[in-house]
Design a protein around this motif. Structure first.
Motif, PDB file in Angstrom:
ATOM      1  N   VAL A 255       8.678  -6.379  -2.196  1.00 11.09           N
ATOM      2  CA  VAL A 255       7.564  -5.588  -2.728  1.00 11.09           C
ATOM      3  C   VAL A 255       6.358  -6.517  -2.775  1.00 11.09           C
ATOM      4  O   VAL A 255       6.448  -7.620  -3.325  1.00 11.09           O
ATOM      5  CB  VAL A 255       7.872  -5.071  -4.155  1.00 11.09           C
ATOM      6  N   VAL A 256       5.266  -6.091  -2.171  1.00 13.02           N
ATOM      7  CA  VAL A 256       4.088  -6.957  -2.087  1.00 13.02           C
ATOM      8  C   VAL A 256       2.869  -6.230  -2.656  1.00 13.02           C
ATOM      9  O   VAL A 256       2.673  -5.046  -2.372  1.00 13.02           O
ATOM     10  CB  VAL A 256       3.801  -7.357  -0.615  1.00 13.02           C
ATOM     11  N   ALA A 257       2.083  -6.934  -3.455  1.00  4.40           N
ATOM     12  CA  ALA A 257       0.855  -6.344  -3.993  1.00  4.40           C
ATOM     13  C   ALA A 257      -0.359  -7.028  -3.391  1.00  4.40           C
ATOM     14  O   ALA A 257      -0.297  -8.193  -3.000  1.00  4.40           O
ATOM     15  CB  ALA A 257       0.820  -6.496  -5.503  1.00  4.40           C
ATOM     16  N   ASP A 258      -1.445  -6.287  -3.298  1.00  6.77           N
ATOM     17  CA  ASP A 258      -2.686  -6.829  -2.750  1.00  6.77           C
ATOM     18  C   ASP A 258      -3.857  -6.312  -3.573  1.00  6.77           C
ATOM     19  O   ASP A 258      -4.090  -5.106  -3.644  1.00  6.77           O
ATOM     20  CB  ASP A 258      -2.811  -6.364  -1.286  1.00  6.77           C
ATOM     21  N   LEU A 259      -4.566  -7.262  -4.209  1.00  5.61           N
ATOM     22  CA  LEU A 259      -5.708  -6.852  -5.042  1.00  5.61           C
ATOM     23  C   LEU A 259      -7.025  -7.203  -4.364  1.00  5.61           C
ATOM     24  O   LEU A 259      -8.081  -7.179  -4.992  1.00  5.61           O
ATOM     25  CB  LEU A 259      -5.633  -7.565  -6.400  1.00  5.61           C
ATOM     26  N   HIS A 397      10.521  -3.078  -7.695  1.00  7.60           N
ATOM     27  CA  HIS A 397      11.493  -4.168  -7.529  1.00  7.60           C
ATOM     28  C   HIS A 397      12.817  -3.783  -8.199  1.00  7.60           C
ATOM     29  O   HIS A 397      13.894  -4.009  -7.642  1.00  7.60           O
ATOM     30  CB  HIS A 397      10.916  -5.451  -8.143  1.00  7.60           C
ATOM     31  N   ASP A 398      12.719  -3.155  -9.352  1.00  5.93           N
ATOM     32  CA  ASP A 398      13.925  -2.709 -10.074  1.00  5.93           C
ATOM     33  C   ASP A 398      14.642  -1.584  -9.324  1.00  5.93           C
ATOM     34  O   ASP A 398      15.846  -1.644  -9.112  1.00  5.93           O
ATOM     35  CB  ASP A 398      13.565  -2.196 -11.476  1.00  5.93           C
ATOM     36  N   VAL A 399      13.882  -0.546  -8.944  1.00  5.77           N
ATOM     37  CA  VAL A 399      14.532   0.636  -8.385  1.00  5.77           C
ATOM     38  C   VAL A 399      15.228   0.318  -7.057  1.00  5.77           C
ATOM     39  O   VAL A 399      16.281   0.877  -6.757  1.00  5.77           O
ATOM     40  CB  VAL A 399      13.556   1.831  -8.267  1.00  5.77           C
ATOM     41  N   PHE A 400      14.672  -0.591  -6.294  1.00  2.00           N
ATOM     42  CA  PHE A 400      15.325  -0.951  -5.032  1.00  2.00           C
ATOM     43  C   PHE A 400      16.320  -2.116  -5.217  1.00  2.00           C
ATOM     44  O   PHE A 400      16.833  -2.667  -4.240  1.00  2.00           O
ATOM     45  CB  PHE A 400      14.279  -1.269  -3.959  1.00  2.00           C
TER      46      PHE A 400
END
Ligand code: ASP
Ligand code: MG
Length: 407
Positions: A255-259, A397-400
Motif C-alpha cells: 500500500v503506497v501513499a502519495d501526498l 494494510h490491515d484488510v489485505f
C-alpha cells in the motif's frame, strides 16, 4: 565469488564515521571473495546545499554551470571514500562520471545516459582495485560535465552493473529494504524479501520514494537484479527481480501513499470533441506532469474535468486552465491542495477479482470518501482527503493482511 556494484546514498556516507563503516563493509565483502565496484552519492544533504548556494548567488543559473556545481558533491565523496578504503588496506581509485566512461546527452541538470564505456573500470577490477565512481554524472556528447538529476546515483549504479555484467546491483540506503507500506505510518509493515520489477515500478509510480523509478526501469530493461538494503544494519534487504512464474502471487503486496499532488477541476466545460485534447496538449507542452484524469458524465451539454498534478506544477497548470477557461467558455477553475493518493499494488490482482470492491468497501466503512479512481493491471489508486491518508493506508494494510503475509 560475485561481482557486485554497491551504491551508497547520501545518508550512508553522511560523515567520516559512516564513510569508514562503508569501507569496513567493502573489506568484509572482499574477504569473502567478491569483487566490488562502488557508486557514491554526495554526502548527506550536500546536493540540496549546493542548489541553495546557487540560488543565493544568482537568479541566472545556466544548466551547464549548475551541473559543474552539483557534481562537485559526488566528486568530494568518491575521493574521501577511496581514502577510507586505502586506510583499511584496499587499493581503490576514484573516478568522476566522465572518467568512468558515462556518455550522456546534453540535457543539463537532467541528462540521460547514452553509453557506458566501462573499460577503465573493468581494468581496475582486473588489477584487483576497487573503483569508486561518482554517482549521477557523466560527460555529454558536447564534452561538458552533466548531472543525471536528483536520485541519479541509483541509475549510475544500475547502468554500470549492466555494462560490467555484474551479478547484482546493491542499493544501500537508510532503510532495510522495500516494505509493504511506510513503517512510520503502519508499525506492522513488513519488509519484503522479494518483489517483481513490475510491482516495484508501480510502487515508485504510486509515490514510493526509493529506489528512483528511472533506475528500476533501467534495471528491468537490462535484467539487472537489484538488492535494496541497509547501510546501517547490513542485513539482507529486498531483491527486485523478474517475476517468478512458478510462485503463487500474493493478491496485494503493498500500500503506497502519495501526498505530492494537487487536484485541479475545470467546471462547466462544453462537451465537444477536441476540448480535452486541446487542454491536455497545452499542459503537456508546458511540461505539466498530469497523473489522474476524471471527466464526469455530461449533463445538458456541459461537464467537469478534474486531474492531478505535482504541487510543483500546480501554478503552471492553473494558469493554462484559466486561459483555456476563457477561450472555451468554461465556468471555473478550482484547485485542491489537500488531497492524498492511496494505491494498492500486487501482480496477483490480475487473476483475483474483487480487489477494487474490497478497497472501496474498506474506505467507505471508515468514512473515507473517494474523489478519483485510476487503475492499471496490477494497481488501484484512489484520491482522498489528505488528512485521511494515514488512516486509509492503515486500514488497507490491515484488510489485505499485509502484516501477516510472508513474501
Ligand atoms: N546526490 C544526488 C541527489 O541527491 C544524486 C543522488 O543521490 O542520487 O539527488
Ligand atoms: Mg541523495
Amino acid at each position: 565469488m560475485a561481482l557486485l556494484v554497491q551504491k551508497f546514498g547520501g545518508t550512508s556516507v553522511a560523515d567520516p564515521d559512516r564513510i569508514r563503516e562503508v569501507a569496513d563493509h567493502v573489506l568484509r565483502c572482499r574477504r569473502r571473495g567478491d569483487d566490488v565496484v562502488l557508486v557514491v552519492s554526495a554526502m548527506g544533504k550536500e546536493t540540496d546545499e549546493l542548489l541553495r548556494l546557487a540560488s543565493e548567488v544568482s537568479d541566472v543559473r545556466p544548466g551547464r554551470e549548475m551541473d559543474m556545481l552539483i557534481t562537485a558533491g559526488e566528486r568530494k565523496a568518491v575521493a574521501l571514500m577511496s581514502m577510507a578504503l586505502a586506510a583499511v588496506g584496499i587499493e581503490a581509485e576514484s573516478y568522476t562520471g566522465s572518467q568512468a566512461g558515462f556518455v550522456t546527452d546534453t540535457n543539463h541538470t537532467n541528462a540521460k545516459i547514452l553509453e557506458v564505456r566501462a573499460e577503465r573500470v573493468k581494468e581496475a577490477i582486473e588489477a584487483g582495485r576497487v573503483p569508486v565512481v561518482a554517482g549521477s554524472q557523466g560527460m555529454s556528447t558536447a564534452r561538458d560535465v552533466t548531472f543525471l538529476g536528483r536520485g541519479g546515483s541509483d541509475t549510475t549504479a544500475v547502468a554500470l552493473a549492466s555494462a560490467l555484467g555484474a551479478d547484482a546491483c546493491e542499493l544501500y540506503t537508510d532503510v532495510s529494504g522495500v516494505f509493504t507500506t511506510d513503517p512510520r505510518v503502519v508499525s506492522t509493515a513488513r519488509k519484503m524479501h522479494r518483489i517483481s520489477f513490475d510491482e516495484m515500478l508501480e510502487m515508485t509510480a504510486a509515490g514510493c520514494p526509493k529506489p528512483a523509478m528511472r533506475s528500476v526501469e533501467y534495471a528491468h530493461r537490462q535484467r539487472v537484479p537489484l538488492h535494496v538494503r541497509s547501510a546501517f544494519t547490513w542485513e539482507p534487504g529486498t531483491w527486485v527481480t523478474e517475476e517468478d512464474p512458478d510462485m503463487e502471487q500474493a493478491v496485494i503486496r503493498a500500500v503506497v501513499a502519495d501526498l505530492s499532488e494537487a487536484k485541479v477541476t475545470v467546471t462547466g466545460v462544453p462537451d465537444r470533441p477536441g476540448i480535452a485534447a486541446n487542454l491536455f496538449r497545452r499542459l503537456a507542452d508546458a511540461d505539466v506532469n498530469v497523473d489522474m484524469i476524471v471527466q464526469n458524465v455530461a449533463e445538458g451539454g456541459i461537464t467537469d474535468i478534474s486531474f492531478t498534478v505535482p504541487h510543483a506544477d500546480l501554478d503552471r497548470a492553473l494558469e493554462i486552465c484559466e486561459a483555456k477557461r476563457a477561450e472555451i467558455g468554461a465556468t471555473s477553475v478550482e484547485a485542491d491542495h489537500e488531497i492524498g493518493k492511496v494505491s494498492v499494488i500486487g501482480a496477483g490482482m490480475k487473476s483475483n477479482p474483487g480487489v477494487a470492491a474490497t478497497m472501496f468497501e474498506t474506505l467507505a466503512d471508515n468514512g473515507i470518501n473517494i474523489e478519483m479512481i485510476s487503475t492499471s493491471a496490477i494497481r488501484i489508486s484512489c484520491v482522498i482527503a489528505e488528512d485521511q491518508t494515514d488512516r486509509a493506508v492503515q486500514v488497507l494494510h490491515d484488510v489485505f493482511e499485509l502484516d501477516k503475509t510472508e513474501f
